[in-house]
Scaffold this active site. Structure first.
Site, PDB file in Angstrom:
ATOM      1  N   TRP A  23       0.645  -1.254  -0.019  1.00  0.00           N
ATOM      2  CA  TRP A  23       0.119   0.045   0.042  1.00  0.00           C
ATOM      3  C   TRP A  23       0.775   1.349  -0.067  1.00  0.00           C
ATOM      4  O   TRP A  23       1.895   1.297   0.906  1.00  0.00           O
ATOM      5  CB  TRP A  23      -0.939  -0.054   1.134  1.00  0.00           C
ATOM      6  CG  TRP A  23      -1.813   1.387   1.257  1.00  0.00           C
ATOM      7  CD1 TRP A  23      -2.718   1.602   0.535  1.00  0.00           C
ATOM      8  CD2 TRP A  23      -2.098   1.862   2.536  1.00  0.00           C
ATOM      9  NE1 TRP A  23      -3.188   2.836   0.818  1.00  0.00           N
ATOM     10  CE2 TRP A  23      -3.004   3.110   2.280  1.00  0.00           C
ATOM     11  CE3 TRP A  23      -1.615   1.901   3.999  1.00  0.00           C
ATOM     12  CZ2 TRP A  23      -3.597   3.756   3.127  1.00  0.00           C
ATOM     13  CZ3 TRP A  23      -2.014   2.802   5.000  1.00  0.00           C
ATOM     14  CH2 TRP A  23      -2.983   3.641   4.446  1.00  0.00           C
ATOM     15  N   ASP A  25      -1.584  -6.516   8.600  1.00  0.00           N
ATOM     16  CA  ASP A  25      -2.650  -5.483   8.051  1.00  0.00           C
ATOM     17  C   ASP A  25      -3.844  -5.953   7.703  1.00  0.00           C
ATOM     18  O   ASP A  25      -3.949  -6.543   6.532  1.00  0.00           O
ATOM     19  CB  ASP A  25      -1.981  -4.406   7.344  1.00  0.00           C
ATOM     20  CG  ASP A  25      -2.715  -3.138   6.973  1.00  0.00           C
ATOM     21  OD1 ASP A  25      -4.010  -2.998   7.561  1.00  0.00           O
ATOM     22  OD2 ASP A  25      -2.168  -2.297   6.406  1.00  0.00           O
ATOM     23  N   LYS A  28     -13.738  -0.230   5.215  1.00  0.00           N
ATOM     24  CA  LYS A  28     -14.473  -1.059   4.079  1.00  0.00           C
ATOM     25  C   LYS A  28     -15.615  -2.073   4.444  1.00  0.00           C
ATOM     26  O   LYS A  28     -16.516  -1.959   3.542  1.00  0.00           O
ATOM     27  CB  LYS A  28     -13.291  -1.775   3.198  1.00  0.00           C
ATOM     28  CG  LYS A  28     -12.016  -1.335   3.255  1.00  0.00           C
ATOM     29  CD  LYS A  28     -11.653  -0.212   2.249  1.00  0.00           C
ATOM     30  CE  LYS A  28     -10.311   0.551   2.673  1.00  0.00           C
ATOM     31  NZ  LYS A  28      -9.869   1.376   1.816  1.00  0.00           N
TER      32      LYS A  28
END
Ligand code: LMR
Length: 397
Positions: free
Chosen positions: A130, A211, A246
């Site tokens: 990311w 993560d 999300k």
């Protein structure tokens, strides 16, 4: 004082939002930032969230400070969501969680916590990872290095090379792994590969930092937590950063969690005291609203069921979009094999075109994606897929 500053470029992901909003092209397509969109291109508020918010509105009776841990109920429910109710680490009281401002807040807390554990610890991230991981950890004074991960040419994992690198990692270092829905590649470890990674983690003695920003967006809530759960059975210490942006669609509420695993309950308590100190020094305490929504949903069987159904709709739509794009490109007679997009998982894949072609797609066709050609799959719809496939076919010719 500010004269010494030079302007920095806009964030490579968030900067696209502004560009897209300002574009007046009637067929513009946003495949930039990773947010879920419905077929009409709208990011909806989940129905279960609306109900939970209404309930909180009627029952909330104070806005007094919540304290650095955030909501104890949210923290407990989040660790059950991640680990599963009967996980041995939970039963042994080795898990401690704080609510954080989003998954990014969780990562920043983890970064400062790591700095306090081992000031010289190196953080190993996948190549690629990311876009914000590196800057975020470097901002906390941590050296970031990469391990091989995605093979751009073959659209596969460089698993052997990854393992070779992990076999060299020092015991005081930290290795960041994506629980599922790897951002940006969409290329996940299989359960068997997770088992191998866990084995090398135990052997080398480094600390895993997982993560988990997309639990439920890959194969399902439990399936996506395989690596988290198995890792936590095998290691003494671990850090987990979760996001509710999300899977609960709570992007702007900024709610996530940072969870640590101690070798036993006493060590977990000590580590937790340091975690709270770190939180106090960064932002004092987290916002409460997002956590209140999530705990209302998770604690109520009916709302929890409803949430899981709404999550499944989002997951299925994204998977459907993957196949839809591949089929559309095939229909246009494009020679290049894009079938990998249908096999990868989660919100993103690399389209696999050059940065010049990314620019052409943006400037000539108003199709927005990150320079690396990472596309946010949720931005595809039956209304735009034909135009999208047509433009891709045109630029790669
Ligand atoms: C993304 O990668 O697009 C999302 O995680 C949003 C962000 O903050 O970058």
């Amino acid at each position: 004082m500010f004269n010494s500053l030079t302007a920095l470029p806009a964030d490579p992901i968030l900067g696209l939002l502004t560009q897209y909003r300002e574009d007046t092209h009637p067929q513009k397509i946003d495949l930039g930032v990773g947010v879920y969109k419905d077929p009409a291109g709208h990011t909806p508020i989940l129905d279960c969230v609306k109900i939970a918010e209404q309930r909180r509105f009627e029952t909330e009776d104070t806005k007094v400070y919540i304290g650095p841990t955030g909501s104890a109920q949210f923290n407990q429910l989040m660790s059950v969501l991640a680990f599963g109710k009967t996980h041995p680490a939970l039963l042994a009281d080795r898990v401690r969680t704080v609510s954080t401002p989003g998954g990014t807040g969780a990562l920043r807390v983890a970064a400062d916590f790591i700095k306090r554990c081992h000031p010289d610890a190196v953080l190993w991230v996948s190549d690629p990872t990311w876009a914000n991981h590196t800057g975020l950890f470097e901002a906390a004074g941590i050296t970031v290095k990469t391990y091989p991960y995605y093979d751009y040419d073959n659209k596969s994992l460089k698993f052997d090379q990854m393992m070779q690198q992990l076999q060299q990692v020092n015991k005081d270092d930290v290795v960041l792994l994506h629980a599922c829905c790897h951002n940006p590649s969409g290329m996940d470890l299989t359960p068997a590969q997770w088992d191998e990674v866990i084995e090398v983690t135990v052997k080398q003695g480094f600390t895993p930092l997982i993560d988990m920003a997309y639990q439920g967006f890959g194969d399902g809530l439990d399936e996506d937590a395989y690596g988290v759960r198995e890792m936590a059975k095998a290691v003494e210490n671990m850090i987990l950063c979760s996001s509710c942006s999300k899977n609960f669609g709570l992007y702007r509420e900024r709610i996530g969690a940072c969870t640590i695993l101690g070798s036993d309950s006493a060590q977990a308590n000590t580590a937790f005291s340091v975690l709270l100190y770190v939180v106090r020094c960064i932002y004092s305490m987290p916002p409460a609203h997002g956590a209140a929504i999530v705990e209302t949903i998770l604690a109520d069987d009916t709302l929890n069921q409803q949430w899981q159904q709404e999550l499944a709709v989002m997951r299925d739509r994204i998977n459907g979009n993957r196949t839809m794009l591949v089929n559309e490109l095939h229909k246009l007679g494009v020679d290049r094999d894009f079938s990998f997009i249908a096999q990868q998982k989660g919100m993103f894949s690399f389209l696999g075109v050059s940065s010049e072609q990314v620019m052409t797609l943006k400037h000539d066709h108003s199709i927005y994606m990150v320079d690396s050609s990472r596309i946010s799959i949720a931005g595809i719809s039956s209304a735009n897929v034909e135009y999208l496939a047509h433009c891709i076919a045109k630029v790669i010719k």
